[in-house]
Design a protein around this motif. Structure first.
Motif, PDB file in Angstrom:
ATOM      1  N   PRO A   1     -31.897 -32.382  11.988  1.00  0.00           N
ATOM      2  CA  PRO A   1     -32.704 -32.606  12.740  1.00  0.00           C
ATOM      3  C   PRO A   1     -34.225 -32.022  12.634  1.00  0.00           C
ATOM      4  O   PRO A   1     -34.226 -31.022  11.848  1.00  0.00           O
ATOM      5  N   PRO A   2     -35.272 -32.406  13.269  1.00  0.00           N
ATOM      6  CA  PRO A   2     -36.605 -31.689  13.011  1.00  0.00           C
ATOM      7  C   PRO A   2     -36.511 -30.476  13.496  1.00  0.00           C
ATOM      8  O   PRO A   2     -35.804 -30.126  14.472  1.00  0.00           O
ATOM      9  N   PRO A   3     -37.327 -29.456  12.853  1.00  0.00           N
ATOM     10  CA  PRO A   3     -37.311 -27.952  13.448  1.00  0.00           C
ATOM     11  C   PRO A   3     -37.897 -27.640  14.810  1.00  0.00           C
ATOM     12  O   PRO A   3     -38.998 -28.771  15.032  1.00  0.00           O
TER      13      PRO A   3
ATOM     14  N   GLY B   1     -35.618 -33.983  19.115  1.00  0.00           N
ATOM     15  CA  GLY B   1     -34.935 -34.176  18.025  1.00  0.00           C
ATOM     16  C   GLY B   1     -33.570 -33.009  17.847  1.00  0.00           C
ATOM     17  O   GLY B   1     -32.667 -33.228  17.234  1.00  0.00           O
ATOM     18  N   SER B   2     -34.026 -31.718  18.430  1.00  0.00           N
ATOM     19  CA  SER B   2     -33.121 -30.757  18.515  1.00  0.00           C
ATOM     20  C   SER B   2     -31.839 -31.073  19.467  1.00  0.00           C
ATOM     21  O   SER B   2     -30.520 -30.954  19.109  1.00  0.00           O
ATOM     22  N   PHE B   3     -32.132 -31.556  20.575  1.00  0.00           N
ATOM     23  CA  PHE B   3     -31.127 -31.895  21.465  1.00  0.00           C
ATOM     24  C   PHE B   3     -30.499 -33.086  20.862  1.00  0.00           C
ATOM     25  O   PHE B   3     -28.999 -33.039  21.071  1.00  0.00           O
TER      26      PHE B   3
ATOM     27  N   VAL C   1     -25.924 -35.947  16.912  1.00  0.00           N
ATOM     28  CA  VAL C   1     -26.048 -36.898  15.740  1.00  0.00           C
ATOM     29  C   VAL C   1     -25.928 -36.216  14.353  1.00  0.00           C
ATOM     30  O   VAL C   1     -25.204 -36.902  13.464  1.00  0.00           O
ATOM     31  N   THR C   2     -26.214 -35.258  13.950  1.00  0.00           N
ATOM     32  CA  THR C   2     -26.064 -34.412  13.092  1.00  0.00           C
ATOM     33  C   THR C   2     -24.789 -34.103  12.512  1.00  0.00           C
ATOM     34  O   THR C   2     -24.294 -34.319  11.419  1.00  0.00           O
TER      35      THR C   2
ATOM     36  N   LYS D   1     -37.203 -30.314   8.360  1.00  0.00           N
ATOM     37  CA  LYS D   1     -35.729 -30.325   8.791  1.00  0.00           C
ATOM     38  C   LYS D   1     -35.529 -28.828   9.105  1.00  0.00           C
ATOM     39  O   LYS D   1     -36.042 -27.897   8.749  1.00  0.00           O
ATOM     40  N   SER D   2     -34.652 -28.826  10.264  1.00  0.00           N
ATOM     41  CA  SER D   2     -34.467 -27.524  10.821  1.00  0.00           C
ATOM     42  C   SER D   2     -33.280 -26.645  10.213  1.00  0.00           C
ATOM     43  O   SER D   2     -32.135 -26.949   9.974  1.00  0.00           O
TER      44      SER D   2
END
Length: 337
Positions: free
Chosen positions: A115-117, A142-144, A149-150, A278-279
């Motif tokens: 996900p995004p950072p 995106g983190s949630f 999803v990741t 990306k995180s």
């Protein structure tokens, strides 16, 4: 900038180099069953700490102003969690024909699934003067979203460790990721005023814990004499990562600045950074859970460890150029009215 100031600014990158070096010198300290007991301290305590910290620091109360920009959010999340991993998967079909280390290639796929950072995209968007509220929303949302999803993307594209059943992966994700995140958010509701006054160093705390995770991951690698990494593969991966970042930043720029897109210049800035970053903070703990037992876990982690500083370096270099473009675009829009 003086040497000491540079060290303070880049301490995390220096820390990554130091912990990997320490793992090389004394791998027995951080291996499973060793003095650090990473099967408990890292798998449960460290990962839970990172996500509790994320829950405590995420300012979800500030996201309401950005909530209604649905088209922008849909673009960012679709690009980063659908287009990005699929594009990498197609690229790897070609790269699989080369002599590049297969585990590094698998690591490239994991980068695409992240996900995004929470921080870097917001910081760079703010530095340019872009739509900061949209960047905050997409980083947090995106983190949630990435919590669910990741792991699914990782399992779809790479499969899981044969020693860990699917149900066990998600039960551990729930206990060490979802629960601490929710508890952190609940605590924030009661501690919000105190947190705003004291401003605890959330980023530094997560980074220190992350260094522990990276250290124990590489201890496992260096304690296994069968694992080898050729330098040519590593150099090629670095080149590929920078190429991917530049290509995707250019692609998001072209797509978001079309006349029919409906996005402002400030929106485009947020899109460029949020959709392509990306995180590492969320990614490394998730890899640790999903690929628990993989002897090549550290090699799979290498591309993400490279991608993180690369995205910050490239973004920082491009800030003046993007800022000049945005100011020019905004002035042109005012004159056309």
């Amino acid at each position: 900038m003086g040497l000491l100031a540079r060290v303070r600014k880049e301490w995390f990158i220096i820390g990554i180099v130091l912990v990997i070096s320490a793992a090389k010198l004394a791998p027995s300290v951080g291996v499973k069953g060793g003095p650090l007991r990473p099967e408990i301290t890292i798998t449960y305590v460290a990962v839970s700490t990172i996500f509790f910290n994320s829950g405590l620091s995420l300012r979800t109360e500030e996201l309401a102003s950005a909530l209604m920009h649905v088209k922008l959010h849909l673009f960012v999340q679709t690009f980063t969690l659908v287009f990005f991993p699929v594009a990498i998967w197609l690229l790897l079909k070609v790269l699989a024909l080369t002599a590049i280390n297969e585990w590094l290639l698998k690591g490239l796929q994991t980068v695409g699934c992240m996900p995004p950072p929470v921080s870097s995209a917001v910081i760079l968007t703010k530095a340019v003067g872009g739509n900061e509220a949209a960047a905050i929303f997409n980083s947090a949302f995106g983190s949630f979203l990435g919590i669910v999803v990741t792991p699914l993307l990782l399992l779809v594209f790479l499969g899981s460790s044969s020693s860990v059943p699917f149900s066990s992966i998600f039960s551990q994700l729930f206990m060490t990721v979802v629960v601490p995140l929710i508890v952190g958010q609940v605590c924030r509701r009661f501690l919000r005023d105190w947190l705003e006054r004291r401003k605890p160093p959330f980023g530094a705390i997560s980074s220190l814990v992350l260094l522990m995770i990276i250290y124990t991951t590489f201890c496992d690698t260096f304690s296994n004499p069968d694992i080898e990494l050729d330098h040519l593969s590593l150099l090629l991966i670095v080149f590929i990562i920078f190429s991917i970042q530049i290509t995707f930043m250019l692609l998001t720029f072209l797509l978001s600045t079309r006349a029919s897109s409906g996005f402002s210049a400030a929106d485009s800035v947020a899109i460029i950074f949020c959709a392509t970053h990306k995180s590492l903070t969320l990614g490394i703990p998730m890899l640790k859970i999903v690929f628990e037992g993989y002897e090549h876990l550290s090699l799979i982690s290498v591309p993400l460890l490279i991608y993180h500083p690369a995205q910050i370096l490239l973004g920082s270099i491009l800030v003046p150029t993007i800022k000049t473009w945005m100011n020019t675009a905004q002035k042109s829009r005012i004159l056309l009215r």
